[in-house]
Design an enzyme around this catalytic site. Structure first.
Site, PDB file in Angstrom:
ATOM      1  N   ASP A   1     -14.827   2.265   7.773  1.00 13.51           N
ATOM      2  CA  ASP A   1     -13.818   3.193   7.241  1.00 13.51           C
ATOM      3  C   ASP A   1     -14.378   3.975   6.064  1.00 13.51           C
ATOM      4  OD1 ASP A   1     -11.134   4.358   6.939  1.00 13.51           O
ATOM      5  OD2 ASP A   1     -11.298   3.378   4.996  1.00 13.51           O
TER       6      ASP A   1
ATOM      7  N   SER B   1      -7.306   3.728   9.358  1.00 16.21           N
ATOM      8  CA  SER B   1      -8.062   3.681   8.101  1.00 16.21           C
ATOM      9  C   SER B   1      -7.340   2.777   7.092  1.00 16.21           C
ATOM     10  CB  SER B   1      -8.192   5.111   7.567  1.00 16.21           C
ATOM     11  OG  SER B   1      -8.584   5.126   6.228  1.00 16.21           O
TER      12      SER B   1
ATOM     13  N   ARG C   1     -14.397  12.421   7.316  1.00 16.38           N
ATOM     14  CA  ARG C   1     -13.153  13.141   7.625  1.00 16.38           C
ATOM     15  C   ARG C   1     -12.778  14.086   6.489  1.00 16.38           C
ATOM     16  NH1 ARG C   1      -9.357   8.594   7.903  1.00 16.38           N
ATOM     17  NH2 ARG C   1      -7.770  10.159   8.175  1.00 16.38           N
TER      18      ARG C   1
ATOM     19  N   LYS D   1      -8.449  -1.557   6.116  1.00  9.77           N
ATOM     20  CA  LYS D   1      -8.732  -2.066   4.773  1.00  9.77           C
ATOM     21  C   LYS D   1      -7.730  -3.147   4.378  1.00  9.77           C
ATOM     22  CE  LYS D   1      -8.764   2.165   3.434  1.00  9.77           C
ATOM     23  NZ  LYS D   1      -9.006   3.544   3.155  1.00  9.77           N
TER      24      LYS D   1
ATOM     25  N   HIS E   1       0.848  -1.183   0.000  1.00 11.75           N
ATOM     26  CA  HIS E   1       0.000   0.000   0.000  1.00 11.75           C
ATOM     27  C   HIS E   1       0.884   1.234   0.000  1.00 11.75           C
ATOM     28  CE1 HIS E   1      -3.460   2.535   0.897  1.00 11.75           C
ATOM     29  NE2 HIS E   1      -2.656   3.200   1.707  1.00 11.75           N
TER      30      HIS E   1
HETATM   31  N1  URA Z   1      -5.558   6.641   2.883  1.00  8.79           N
HETATM   32  C1  URA Z   1      -6.532   5.996   3.562  1.00  8.79           C
HETATM   33  O1  URA Z   1      -6.974   4.933   3.169  1.00  8.79           O
HETATM   34  N2  URA Z   1      -7.008   6.557   4.690  1.00  8.79           N
HETATM   35  C2  URA Z   1      -6.562   7.721   5.171  1.00  8.79           C
HETATM   36  O2  URA Z   1      -7.028   8.150   6.203  1.00  8.79           O
HETATM   37  C3  URA Z   1      -5.557   8.392   4.467  1.00  8.79           C
HETATM   38  C4  URA Z   1      -5.062   7.822   3.320  1.00  8.79           C
END
Ligand code: URA
Length: 425
Positions: free
Chosen positions: A163, A185, A170, A189, A84
């Site tokens: 999320d 967050s 947010r 995932k 990621h």
């Molecule tokens: N990427 C995400 O998935 N969440 C965040 O809060 C910031 C970047």
């Protein structure tokens, strides 16, 4: 035990820590709609201002994972490993990296997102390939991982729904820039995706979420610690994002550049970062005896790319869209290019149509920027430095305005390393 959301908000507002029960309850109640958006906004702001300790962050992440399902990859007959990136400009690394690591023997489930703001999204990039389909079912993901070893697709709706809801909130309440909220967050995932190991590319610099190295390092440490707490082997590379990665910024332009890398060419920085991340992923997957540079040179990664695109309905041989208008942006002085601001280039590409202002907007697949010089290269006043691609020429002045202070020219350039550090548990 019954909880009052106001007590939870007050506890964090006043600098206290939330206990496990409070966290489980508030995340679940928000997902179900029992806690209202305005209440969660207040709590998110309290978390942003007061922070959370490691145990709170780990529990918050677990609660977000628990709000949905976890992808079951148990039947996939290869070690599963994912990567990621926290997001940057020209960051197309997922495209060459996923098939490369698969060609080295791992299975790579890359559940990706779309761009919002100045950073691009992997799904938008791949959708510039005619016929390519982003949405796969869990069964299709498992089948493709078994047959091809590589999948890049949209996250299924059932993964970490808390999320999805909280991130959208947010985004409009000024509460994105909180390390506990960003870390939980991302990791909710990624852990829900079910891979056994994970490598994070934490970017720092003007084109990244984290502008300075200390913040990026703190985020990386938090991400690695959450992964570790959930039994996912996790490490992070800290990488520079002051200058766009590679030459191409924008959807189809980045796909074309990725295909070049997979055929043994492409810009040196894209190749360097692809190989650095591949090595780290292979180490996590227990395949550190495989040399990704050799696999890249053999053409096997390109074969896997073609199989991965075809499996999702795309035509790997199709002509990619080209912009109707291409103009140049010229060097303001002669000398050595010493800076090309990643944020400004990302913003300009976005203004040319490569990104979207609202989730429901379409992107222009052909829009974006090609950087004809990178820091360290000699430049001549008035000679082309950037190519601006768009289908809608009325967007060109806005892009030029974004680029007004993006370029610095001097007499000498000291190159900064691309990979700044590696963080392991
Ligand atoms: N990427 C995400 O998935 N969440 C965040 O809060 C910031 C970047």
């Amino acid at each position: 035990m019954a909880h009052s959301v106001i007590d939870v908000i007050r506890a964090k507002r006043d600098g206290g820590r939330l206990d496990d029960e409070q966290i489980d309850w508030v995340v679940d109640a928000y997902t179900r709609g029992e806690v209202a958006d305005e209440q969660m906004s207040a709590l998110a702001m309290a978390i942003l201002l007061r922070g959370m300790d490691r145990a709170e962050i780990a529990r918050w992440t677990a609660a977000m994972i628990g709000s949905g399902e976890r992808l079951d990859l148990a039947g996939v007959p290869r070690p599963t490993v994912d990567k990621h990136s926290t997001g940057g400009v020209g960051d197309k690394i997922t495209l060459p990296l996923t098939p490369l690591v698969a060609a080295c023997g791992a299975a790579v489930p890359q559940l990706s997102g779309r761009g919002l703001g100045h950073t691009g999204g992997t799904l938008d990039k791949l959708e510039s390939i005619p016929g390519w389909r982003a949405r796969l079912s869990a069964a299709e993901i498992r089948a493709q991982l078994t047959e091809v070893g590589a999948v890049v697709c949209a996250a299924t709706d059932g993964l970490a729904p808390a999320d999805r809801k909280l991130y959208a909130l947010r985004d409009v309440t000024g509460t994105v820039e909180s390390i506990p909220l960003i870390a939980s967050s991302i990791m909710s995932k990624k852990i829900a995706e079910g891979a056994q190991s994970l490598v994070l590319d934490v970017k720092c610099g003007s084109g990244a979420f984290m502008k300075d190295q200390d913040q990026a390092r703190a985020l990386a440490a938090e991400l690695v610690s959450i992964g570790d707490a959930h039994g996912v082997r996790t490490s992070a590379l800290l990488t520079g994002m002051s200058v766009p990665l590679g030459v191409a910024v924008g959807n189809a332009l980045e796909v074309a550049e990725s295909a070049e890398v997979l055929q043994g060419g492409g810009p040196a920085d894209v190749v360097e970062l692809t190989l650095a991340l591949a090595r780290e992923m292979l180490a996590g997957a227990g395949l550190s005896d495989v040399d990704p540079a050799e696999v890249l040179a053999s053409g096997r990664a390109f074969d896997t790319w073609r199989a991965m695109i075809s499996a999702q309905g795309g035509d790997p041989d199709a002509r990619l869209p080209r912009a109707a208008h291409v103009e140049t942006f010229t060097a303001p002085a002669s000398g050595v290019l010493t800076g090309l601001d990643a944020y400004a280039v990302g913003l300009a590409a976005w203004r040319l149509g490569a990104g979207r202002a609202r989730k429901e907007d379409d992107v222009q697949h052909a829009a974006g920027i090609r950087c004809l010089a990178k820091p360290g290269d000699p430049v001549t006043e008035g000679a082309p430095l950037l190519e601006l691609h768009t289908d809608t020429p009325e967007k060109l002045p806005g892009a030029r305005e974004a680029l007004a202070d993006a370029v610095t020219v001097g007499t000498a350039h000291t190159p900064a390393p691309l990979v700044l550090d590696t963080i392991r548990p």
